[in-house]
Design an enzyme around this catalytic site. Structure first.
Site, PDB file in Angstrom:
ATOM      1  N   SER A   1       0.827  -1.212   0.000  1.00 13.29           N
ATOM      2  CA  SER A   1       0.000   0.000   0.000  1.00 13.29           C
ATOM      3  C   SER A   1       0.857   1.257   0.000  1.00 13.29           C
ATOM      4  CB  SER A   1      -0.907   0.034   1.233  1.00 13.29           C
ATOM      5  OG  SER A   1      -1.994  -0.838   1.058  1.00 13.29           O
TER       6      SER A   1
ATOM      7  N   GLU B   1       4.666  -0.926  14.957  1.00 11.15           N
ATOM      8  CA  GLU B   1       5.078   0.389  14.458  1.00 11.15           C
ATOM      9  C   GLU B   1       5.999   1.120  15.427  1.00 11.15           C
ATOM     10  OE1 GLU B   1       1.961  -0.715  14.714  1.00 11.15           O
ATOM     11  OE2 GLU B   1       1.340  -1.008  12.634  1.00 11.15           O
TER      12      GLU B   1
END
Lengths: 279, 310
Positions: B34, B55
């Protein structure tokens, strides 16, 4: 053997001196974190006076070994040892937490010569160590990376994200040192958030685990040696320690996590530590 | 030929820049197809680190890499790379002033189907609030390419906010991009619009409509929200009967706020914002439908200009 005994005696003396600096600077600053600084003092003294490849004349040398104090609130122990190593003058320790001082309440790498990383928000240091260890390998450098964590800090989920990735990338130049002093701000770790067995957790994440008495220089030296020999696996040294170690009235007392000694307490602590030095 | 996709342009720019600059490394949190960081992975697998769905660890690991001289780009959707990693970006990367580049992909409402959890309406505000953070919003694929090159040259943390959808090309390939500069896309004398991202083309459309009503609207693209060129903003607003900002972001904390801060000592500036009015996003079947729902339109810009011009 004599040489080893001599070395251990020397390291014990350095650790004792380091503890005096910790007490002194926090006393002068009237605030700070003595408990967790004292618990890790023997390990930090051994790291800086025996293990690390560092040079106070060239604090930014690219191929140096690096230390990340992930439990940043215990910075007095690092400030003390950096001054003892000659990265800056010992007198500077008197400026801890003062306006304009290089010695902030939590360590700032932009201000302190010899300090490898800015820390203060718990749980992030091991990830930074993963990046540094990566970088060192990518540059074909022999540098080793040491990250010091608290046992309470292991509650932070990011620690385990970092543990996962260090094993995935086979970072055998990375060593995590967990200061297992069993206390955190709100009480005993086992009450606040029980996470034992810690050793099995690190093993399950793919790390080599070494359990030691964090106040026994011989065991500390041996653990560093074991870490150096690891191939393809990061090493976690689980150091059994006493919070406030070396100052009897601070030992295992939760309140000394973040409290400064007053004049009398400072004198008492010095007296004990000097006594220890004679031994 | 040239792509209209900003994220493809981003991935291609990394590959192109990575050819000569071996210090560029890319970290991804399981969204490479993406964010289009997958293009870098295909070109230089040894400099690509799949950090998976973690993350915070990705951001702090990038800090460590930067400390060994690397130029790490971390990638995720804007909601995660700014929101989920905020503490890491603030405490570990920015206080230390480390050379980490942050990509907020599928930003704004551009991930239209996925709804509020995946639509970043406050990322500009979060990033703008961090001292020393550079905040960049490309208007199209060409500007994205130029911007990524500037990010590599720039020393220090920088955030790029990338729209998921194809957008019209408004930037000439030979234009020079500089961090901090404003770019006037249409001259005008009655009113000025400061816009960025998808809203620039809407502002140009508004200018067309207003021209027929004899209202001359100047359109300025603001690709650098921070550091903002305050003197240039003041000069562009001087003497205008209306100053309107337009952004695909909450009216709190983004471009509108930045322009208002820049103009805070100017007297008698008639100022209004086009943006999302302090609500979360929602799912929609198409992007156009969604931005219309939130009033991010040429009509909304024209209406605000008309009202202020009087």
């Amino acid at each position: 053997m004599n040489a080893d005994i001599c070395k251990i005696g020397h390291l014990q003396q350095k650790a004792c001196e380091l503890r005096e600096h910790i007490i002194d600077m926090i006393h002068v600053a009237k605030s700070g974190h003595p408990g967790g600084s004292l618990s890790i003092a023997d390990i930090v003294a051994t790291l800086y006076f025996d293990e690390l490849n560092i040079d106070p004349e060239q604090p930014q040398r690219k191929d140096r070994d690096r230390v990340i104090l992930s439990k940043g609130h215990c910075c007095p122990v690092i400030y003390g040892v950096l001054a003892m190593k000659g990265f800056f003058a010992v007198e500077v320790l008197q400026t801890l937490r003062k306006m304009g001082s290089i010695l902030q309440g939590h360590p700032d790498m932009k201000k302190v010569p010899g300090l490898d990383m800015t820390t203060g928000s718990l749980g992030q240091g091991l990830s930074v160590g993963v990046g540094m260890a990566f970088g060192a390998k990518a540059l074909n450098m022999e540098s080793r990376v040491y990250v010091i964590l608290g046992d309470g800090e292991l509650n932070e989920g990011q620690v385990w994200e970092a543990a996962m990735s260090a094993a995935k990338f086979k970072l055998d130049n990375l060593t995590a040192i967990v200061d297992c002093n069993h206390l955190q701000v709100d009480g005993f770790c086992q009450d606040v958030m029980p996470i034992e067995p810690i050793d099995k957790k690190w093993e399950a994440f793919g790390w080599q685990v070494v359990k030691i008495d964090g106040h026994d220089m011989e065991q500390i030296l041996a653990a560093f040696s074991t870490a150096r020999k690891s191939i393809g696996k990061p090493t976690c040294i689980l150091a059994e320690t006493v919070k406030g170690k070396g100052v009897s009235f601070m030992e295992n007392v939760c309140e000394w996590h973040g409290m400064a000694p007053n004049d009398n307490q400072c004198q008492l602590a010095f007296h004990e530590l000097k006594g220890g030095q004679v031994q | 030929m040239a792509t209209n996709s900003l994220r493809t342009a981003y991935g291609e720019a990394l590959v192109e820049l990575g050819k000569d600059n071996k210090n560029i490394v890319v970290l991804e949190a399981d969204l490479g197809k993406s964010t289009m960081s997958c293009l870098f992975q295909a070109a230089y697998p040894e400099r690509y680190f799949e950090m998976s769905i973690a993350e915070a660890n990705m951001a702090s690991t990038a800090a460590g890499l930067a400390l060994t001289g690397k130029i790490p780009f971390i990638n995720s959707f804007a909601v995660f790379s700014t929101g989920r990693c905020y503490d890491q970006l603030r405490q570990t990367i920015s206080i230390a002033g480390l050379n980490v580049k942050i990509c907020g992909s599928s930003a704004g409402l551009s991930d239209y189907g996925d709804g509020s959890t995946h639509q970043s309406i406050e990322d500009m505000g979060l990033m703008r609030g961090i001292p020393g953070m550079t905040v960049l919003v490309p208007v199209d694929a060409v500007e994205t390419t130029q911007m990524v090159a500037a990010m590599v040259e720039h020393k220090g943390p920088a955030y790029i906010r990338i729209n998921r959808n194809d957008l019209p090309i408004l930037t000439a390939t030979d234009r020079k991009f500089e961090i901090g500069k404003l770019y006037t896309l249409r001259e005008g004398t009655d009113a000025v619009v400061f816009a960025n991202g998808v809203m620039v083309s809407k502002a140009l459309a508004a200018a067309e409509v207003l021209a027929k009503e004899n209202i001359s609207l100047k359109v300025i693209n603001v690709p650098t929200v921070k550091p903002l060129d305050r003197p240039a903003v003041i000069a562009a607003a001087a003497g205008m009967k209306a100053v309107v900002t337009a952004e695909e972001h909450s009216v709190i904390g983004g471009l509108g706020s930045a322009i208002a801060e820049a103009l805070r000592l100017e007297k008698g500036v008639p100022l209004d914002f086009v943006g999302i009015e302090d609500v979360f996003g929602t799912s929609a079947l198409g992007y156009d439908e969604l931005i219309e729902h939130y009033g991010l339109t040429a009509k909304a810009i024209a209406d605000k200009v008309r009202t202020l011009v009087g």
